[in-house]
Write a protein that holds these residues in place. Sequence first.
Motif, PDB file in Angstrom:
ATOM      1  N   LYS A  71       0.838  -1.212   0.000  1.00 33.14           N
ATOM      2  CA  LYS A  71       0.000   0.000   0.000  1.00 33.14           C
ATOM      3  C   LYS A  71       0.866   1.252   0.000  1.00 33.14           C
ATOM      4  CE  LYS A  71      -3.899  -2.109   2.452  1.00 33.14           C
ATOM      5  NZ  LYS A  71      -4.772  -2.042   3.664  1.00 33.14           N
TER       6      LYS A  71
ATOM      7  N   LYS B  47       1.860   4.833  -0.815  1.00 32.94           N
ATOM      8  CA  LYS B  47       1.011   5.989  -1.072  1.00 32.94           C
ATOM      9  C   LYS B  47       1.822   7.130  -1.690  1.00 32.94           C
ATOM     10  CE  LYS B  47      -2.390   4.964   2.512  1.00 32.94           C
ATOM     11  NZ  LYS B  47      -3.148   5.482   3.678  1.00 32.94           N
TER      12      LYS B  47
ATOM     13  N   ARG C  61       2.982   6.396   5.438  1.00 39.56           N
ATOM     14  CA  ARG C  61       1.612   5.892   5.284  1.00 39.56           C
ATOM     15  C   ARG C  61       0.560   6.982   5.453  1.00 39.56           C
ATOM     16  NH1 ARG C  61       0.249   0.525   8.611  1.00 39.56           N
ATOM     17  NH2 ARG C  61       0.510   2.003  10.338  1.00 39.56           N
TER      18      ARG C  61
END
Length: 347
Positions: free
Chosen positions: A80, A82, A102
Amino acid sequence: MYIKKLLLLIAVIGLIVGGLFAYFVYQAVFSPNTNFETETTTVYIPSGTTYSELRGIIYPLIKNTSSFDKIASKKGYTNKVKAGRYILKKGLNNNELVDLLRSKNTPIQLSFNNQERLENLAGRIAQQIEADSVSLLNAFKDEAFVKEKGFTIDNALAMYIPNKYEFFWNTSAEQFRSRMLKEYNRFWNDERKEKAKNIGLTFNEVTTVASIVQKETAKVDERPRVAGVYMNRYKNGWKLDADPTVIYALKKHKNDWDIVIKRVLYKDLELDSPYNTYKYKELPPGPITMPDISSIDAVLNYEKHDYYFFVANVENFGYHKFAKTLAQHGRNKKQYVDWINKQGVNR
């Protein structure tokens, strides 16, 4: 006796192993792991970046890459990543680094003003956010969007109100455009709407006149007076006779936006262009530059007077001499022409 010693040995080994494990865990999680000397450094992570690609960005900034990878994996960051702009502080540990990457996308202060065309605006914005100038220009000139929002390609520049704005770096072209439409609608509040109505101009016409005022004078305190001259001409059915519109028309005609024209010649006034206000009474199809807010407000609050003419004041550079009659203007203009001829300015 033997069993007791064995148990004690196992316990000691367990403590040592546990201690080593705790040490390595502490080192991996809580020990400082940055590799730069400045107090902070800024990291830009493009949209769509994979964790493998992120390594190329982050590895030069950390000491122990394997420990960072382990913490990133444990915290689910590897799947994930970003996009955004992140400000890393010297001495952060892996846990803090991953948490920051994050959740702490830091916005930028984006600014723009005085852009002559949508092309220039796209280039200016592309210097500040992730979206490139091509995608920005395509968004600005999207005919369906432009028409739906009540603009034309010629006056679409009016939608972008120059100011400072807070944006995330990873803003897309469409997101930037949408935000600017919101800012445009916020700018045209009830007070400004009422003023535009009272002077008989649409919002886009106000911006077009303001763009001429912007080009005529850099002096903010003089802009309401200059705006008053143009509004006097416009309301009385005169042509605006604005040199900056001729210069814009020439640039557009030649398709040379870098050309510098310091002096408008009589032959230039014959150019057949809707931007040539020496030839046509109508306002130009759109702004000839991006006016400052001060220029827009100068039009909305233009000075009420009887001046119809003005020319550069060579006795007070940056300002202008205003006249009510053509005869008075002729005297003022002669003074200016004599001065400019002495400077040897022929174009």
